[in-house]
Design a protein around this motif. Structure first.
Motif, PDB file in Angstrom:
ATOM      1  N   GLY A 112       0.721  -1.191   0.053  1.00 37.10           N
ATOM      2  CA  GLY A 112      -0.137   0.045  -0.049  1.00 37.10           C
ATOM      3  C   GLY A 112       0.830   1.177   0.033  1.00 37.10           C
ATOM      4  N   ASN A 113       0.350   2.297   0.542  1.00 29.70           N
ATOM      5  CA  ASN A 113       1.058   3.678   0.615  1.00 29.70           C
ATOM      6  C   ASN A 113       1.716   3.900   1.858  1.00 29.70           C
ATOM      7  OD1 ASN A 113       0.644   4.338  -2.145  1.00 29.70           O
ATOM      8  ND2 ASN A 113      -1.592   5.170  -1.466  1.00 29.70           N
ATOM      9  N   GLU A 114       1.460   2.809   2.839  1.00 27.09           N
ATOM     10  CA  GLU A 114       1.942   3.271   4.108  1.00 27.09           C
ATOM     11  C   GLU A 114       3.040   2.308   4.828  1.00 27.09           C
ATOM     12  OE1 GLU A 114       0.614   5.902   6.069  1.00 27.09           O
ATOM     13  OE2 GLU A 114      -0.519   6.379   4.207  1.00 27.09           O
ATOM     14  N   THR A 115       3.286   1.094   4.312  1.00 29.64           N
ATOM     15  CA  THR A 115       4.114   0.120   4.666  1.00 29.64           C
ATOM     16  C   THR A 115       5.065  -0.173   3.911  1.00 29.64           C
ATOM     17  OG1 THR A 115       2.426  -0.328   6.357  1.00 29.64           O
ATOM     18  CG2 THR A 115       4.267  -1.731   6.107  1.00 29.64           C
ATOM     19  N   VAL A 116       6.453  -0.365   4.187  1.00 29.07           N
ATOM     20  CA  VAL A 116       7.544  -0.950   3.589  1.00 29.07           C
ATOM     21  C   VAL A 116       8.050  -1.993   4.567  1.00 29.07           C
ATOM     22  CG1 VAL A 116       9.879  -0.633   2.424  1.00 29.07           C
ATOM     23  CG2 VAL A 116       7.951   1.142   2.297  1.00 29.07           C
ATOM     24  N   VAL A 117       8.267  -3.266   3.838  1.00 32.21           N
ATOM     25  CA  VAL A 117       8.897  -4.283   4.609  1.00 32.21           C
ATOM     26  C   VAL A 117      10.095  -4.759   3.972  1.00 32.21           C
ATOM     27  CG1 VAL A 117       8.397  -6.669   5.143  1.00 32.21           C
ATOM     28  CG2 VAL A 117       6.666  -5.364   5.182  1.00 32.21           C
ATOM     29  N   GLY A 118      11.369  -4.750   4.616  1.00 37.54           N
ATOM     30  CA  GLY A 118      12.580  -5.080   4.120  1.00 37.54           C
ATOM     31  C   GLY A 118      12.961  -6.733   4.640  1.00 37.54           C
ATOM     32  N   ILE A 119      13.388  -7.398   3.965  1.00 39.12           N
ATOM     33  CA  ILE A 119      13.969  -8.482   4.372  1.00 39.12           C
ATOM     34  C   ILE A 119      15.492  -8.355   4.175  1.00 39.12           C
ATOM     35  CG2 ILE A 119      14.103 -10.940   4.125  1.00 39.12           C
ATOM     36  CD1 ILE A 119      10.970 -10.804   3.128  1.00 39.12           C
ATOM     37  N   GLY A 120      16.510  -8.746   5.275  1.00 38.91           N
ATOM     38  CA  GLY A 120      17.876  -8.534   4.882  1.00 38.91           C
ATOM     39  C   GLY A 120      18.510  -9.615   5.251  1.00 38.91           C
ATOM     40  N   GLN A 121      19.478  -9.962   4.342  1.00 40.72           N
ATOM     41  CA  GLN A 121      20.246 -11.318   4.689  1.00 40.72           C
ATOM     42  C   GLN A 121      21.862 -10.800   4.841  1.00 40.72           C
ATOM     43  OE1 GLN A 121      18.842 -14.114   4.260  1.00 40.72           O
ATOM     44  NE2 GLN A 121      20.695 -15.297   5.019  1.00 40.72           N
ATOM     45  N   ASP A 122      22.282 -11.241   5.964  1.00 42.26           N
ATOM     46  CA  ASP A 122      23.817 -10.863   6.262  1.00 42.26           C
ATOM     47  C   ASP A 122      24.856 -11.792   5.213  1.00 42.26           C
ATOM     48  OD1 ASP A 122      26.321 -10.513   7.326  1.00 42.26           O
ATOM     49  OD2 ASP A 122      25.991 -11.325   9.456  1.00 42.26           O
ATOM     50  N   VAL A 123      25.556 -10.912   4.291  1.00 35.86           N
ATOM     51  CA  VAL A 123      26.441 -11.227   3.309  1.00 35.86           C
ATOM     52  C   VAL A 123      27.767 -11.018   3.569  1.00 35.86           C
ATOM     53  CG1 VAL A 123      24.616 -11.495   1.641  1.00 35.86           C
ATOM     54  CG2 VAL A 123      25.891  -9.341   1.676  1.00 35.86           C
ATOM     55  N   THR A 124      28.008 -10.664   4.731  1.00 33.42           N
ATOM     56  CA  THR A 124      29.282 -10.131   5.164  1.00 33.42           C
ATOM     57  C   THR A 124      30.534 -11.292   4.914  1.00 33.42           C
ATOM     58  OG1 THR A 124      28.282  -8.939   7.067  1.00 33.42           O
ATOM     59  CG2 THR A 124      30.748  -9.301   7.249  1.00 33.42           C
ATOM     60  N   GLU A 125      30.241 -12.071   5.209  1.00 28.81           N
ATOM     61  CA  GLU A 125      31.445 -13.208   4.792  1.00 28.81           C
ATOM     62  C   GLU A 125      31.657 -13.375   3.414  1.00 28.81           C
ATOM     63  OE1 GLU A 125      33.514 -14.848   6.925  1.00 28.81           O
ATOM     64  OE2 GLU A 125      32.457 -13.803   8.342  1.00 28.81           O
ATOM     65  N   ARG A 126      30.584 -13.208   2.661  1.00 28.53           N
ATOM     66  CA  ARG A 126      30.481 -13.129   1.174  1.00 28.53           C
ATOM     67  C   ARG A 126      31.502 -12.201   0.584  1.00 28.53           C
ATOM     68  NH1 ARG A 126      25.592 -13.063  -2.571  1.00 28.53           N
ATOM     69  NH2 ARG A 126      25.588 -11.119  -2.033  1.00 28.53           N
ATOM     70  N   ILE A 127      31.010 -10.804   1.260  1.00 30.52           N
ATOM     71  CA  ILE A 127      31.893  -9.713   0.793  1.00 30.52           C
ATOM     72  C   ILE A 127      33.344  -9.898   1.152  1.00 30.52           C
ATOM     73  CG2 ILE A 127      32.009  -7.116   0.953  1.00 30.52           C
ATOM     74  CD1 ILE A 127      29.464  -7.829  -0.473  1.00 30.52           C
ATOM     75  N   ALA A 129      35.193 -12.488   1.480  1.00 29.24           N
ATOM     76  CA  ALA A 129      35.679 -13.367   0.566  1.00 29.24           C
ATOM     77  C   ALA A 129      36.084 -12.691  -1.027  1.00 29.24           C
ATOM     78  CB  ALA A 129      34.847 -14.795   0.272  1.00 29.24           C
ATOM     79  N   GLN A 130      35.060 -12.195  -1.376  1.00 24.62           N
ATOM     80  CA  GLN A 130      35.288 -11.143  -2.657  1.00 24.62           C
ATOM     81  C   GLN A 130      36.404 -10.398  -2.403  1.00 24.62           C
ATOM     82  OE1 GLN A 130      31.478  -9.739  -3.528  1.00 24.62           O
ATOM     83  NE2 GLN A 130      30.488 -11.566  -4.293  1.00 24.62           N
ATOM     84  N   THR A 131      36.560  -9.489  -1.736  1.00 23.30           N
ATOM     85  CA  THR A 131      37.524  -8.728  -1.236  1.00 23.30           C
ATOM     86  C   THR A 131      38.870  -9.208  -1.330  1.00 23.30           C
ATOM     87  OG1 THR A 131      36.230  -7.170  -0.225  1.00 23.30           O
ATOM     88  CG2 THR A 131      38.521  -6.714   0.138  1.00 23.30           C
ATOM     89  N   GLN A 132      39.109 -10.378  -0.595  1.00 20.59           N
ATOM     90  CA  GLN A 132      40.142 -11.164  -0.555  1.00 20.59           C
ATOM     91  C   GLN A 132      40.718 -11.819  -1.779  1.00 20.59           C
ATOM     92  OE1 GLN A 132      39.257 -14.134   2.665  1.00 20.59           O
ATOM     93  NE2 GLN A 132      40.575 -12.911   4.091  1.00 20.59           N
ATOM     94  N   TYR A 133      39.496 -12.334  -2.597  1.00 16.67           N
ATOM     95  CA  TYR A 133      40.097 -12.796  -4.090  1.00 16.67           C
ATOM     96  C   TYR A 133      40.412 -11.479  -4.770  1.00 16.67           C
ATOM     97  CZ  TYR A 133      39.057 -14.794  -8.193  1.00 16.67           C
ATOM     98  OH  TYR A 133      39.176 -15.368  -9.663  1.00 16.67           O
ATOM     99  N   ARG A 134      39.748 -10.600  -4.740  1.00 17.16           N
ATOM    100  CA  ARG A 134      40.063  -9.489  -5.648  1.00 17.16           C
ATOM    101  C   ARG A 134      41.604  -9.001  -5.272  1.00 17.16           C
ATOM    102  NH1 ARG A 134      36.542  -5.811  -4.030  1.00 17.16           N
ATOM    103  NH2 ARG A 134      34.711  -6.904  -5.251  1.00 17.16           N
ATOM    104  N   ASN A 135      41.761  -8.932  -3.963  1.00 17.13           N
ATOM    105  CA  ASN A 135      43.183  -8.577  -3.650  1.00 17.13           C
ATOM    106  C   ASN A 135      44.286  -9.409  -4.067  1.00 17.13           C
ATOM    107  OD1 ASN A 135      42.348  -6.165  -2.215  1.00 17.13           O
ATOM    108  ND2 ASN A 135      42.198  -7.131  -0.428  1.00 17.13           N
ATOM    109  N   LEU A 136      43.953 -10.735  -4.026  1.00 12.54           N
ATOM    110  CA  LEU A 136      44.872 -11.796  -4.440  1.00 12.54           C
ATOM    111  C   LEU A 136      45.209 -11.860  -5.862  1.00 12.54           C
ATOM    112  CD1 LEU A 136      46.548 -14.271  -3.600  1.00 12.54           C
ATOM    113  CD2 LEU A 136      44.437 -15.806  -4.372  1.00 12.54           C
ATOM    114  N   ILE A 137      44.067 -11.368  -6.764  1.00 10.40           N
ATOM    115  CA  ILE A 137      44.213 -11.432  -8.141  1.00 10.40           C
ATOM    116  C   ILE A 137      45.063 -10.036  -8.464  1.00 10.40           C
ATOM    117  CG2 ILE A 137      43.195 -11.110 -10.453  1.00 10.40           C
ATOM    118  CD1 ILE A 137      42.852 -13.769  -9.159  1.00 10.40           C
ATOM    119  N   GLN A 138      44.826  -9.076  -8.102  1.00 12.29           N
ATOM    120  CA  GLN A 138      45.707  -7.832  -8.291  1.00 12.29           C
ATOM    121  C   GLN A 138      46.791  -7.601  -7.624  1.00 12.29           C
ATOM    122  OE1 GLN A 138      44.653  -5.690 -10.423  1.00 12.29           O
ATOM    123  NE2 GLN A 138      42.525  -5.990 -10.619  1.00 12.29           N
TER     124      GLN A 138
END
Length: 171
Positions: A112-127, A129-138
């Protein structure tokens, strides 16, 4: 008729208990807010994910607790609310009660016009891991490249650029 009502009541209670368990004890944060960003519901698992009690997060508590103190609160709040109203999947860095940060991927939905529902998933470990992979490659001292299915080079690491003397766009 009395037994049918009783069985129906038991089935309804079982469905409510199941729903309550998923929302409050699952691995996803569930948050509901009105159109002004005032939080009206926070799932109980916020305590284990971010360290805050649900009551600390109601009203403006979400904004005051999770946005970095160096950030202009009202501007950041408005920016996030604008993103939420687009019903997009977003990734946000959230401050925890322990003064650390977690990356939460949000899926938001307007009701409707009054309510917003957010569903959040913790993706900290994935982020991380991606950062470590990127650093390793670079930082590798090997030529590392990626090509698409047509054989076009779409990525080369910094060592390859330096060694070959070409940028990715040139290759």
């Amino acid at each position: 008729i009395s037994q049918a009502k009783h069985i129906s009541s038991l089935n309804s209670k079982a469905r409510l208990l199941f729903t309550d368990t998923i929302v409050n004890k699952g691995s996803s944060l569930v948050i509901a807010a009105d159109k002004n960003g005032q939080v009206t519901f926070m799932s109980q698992n916020v305590k284990e994910i971010l360290g805050y009690s649900p009551s600390e997060m109601l009203g403006d508590g979400w904004w005051k607790n999770t946005i970095d103190k160096n950030t202009e609160l009202e501007n950041e709040k408005q920016k996030i609310l604008n993103d939420v109203l687009q019903e997009a999947t977003t990734l946000r860095k959230i401050k925890t009660k322990w003064d650390t940060y977690k990356w939460i991927q949000w899926n938001d939905k307007k009701f409707g016009n009054e309510t917003v529902v957010g569903i959040g998933q913790d993706v900290t470990e994935r982020i991380h891991a991606q950062t470590q992979y990127r650093n390793l490659i670079q930082t590798a001292t090997d030529i590392i490249y990626e090509s698409n299915k047509y054989g076009d080079i779409v990525f080369i690491n910094k060592f390859a650029e330096k060694f070959l003397g070409y940028k990715t766009s040139e290759l």
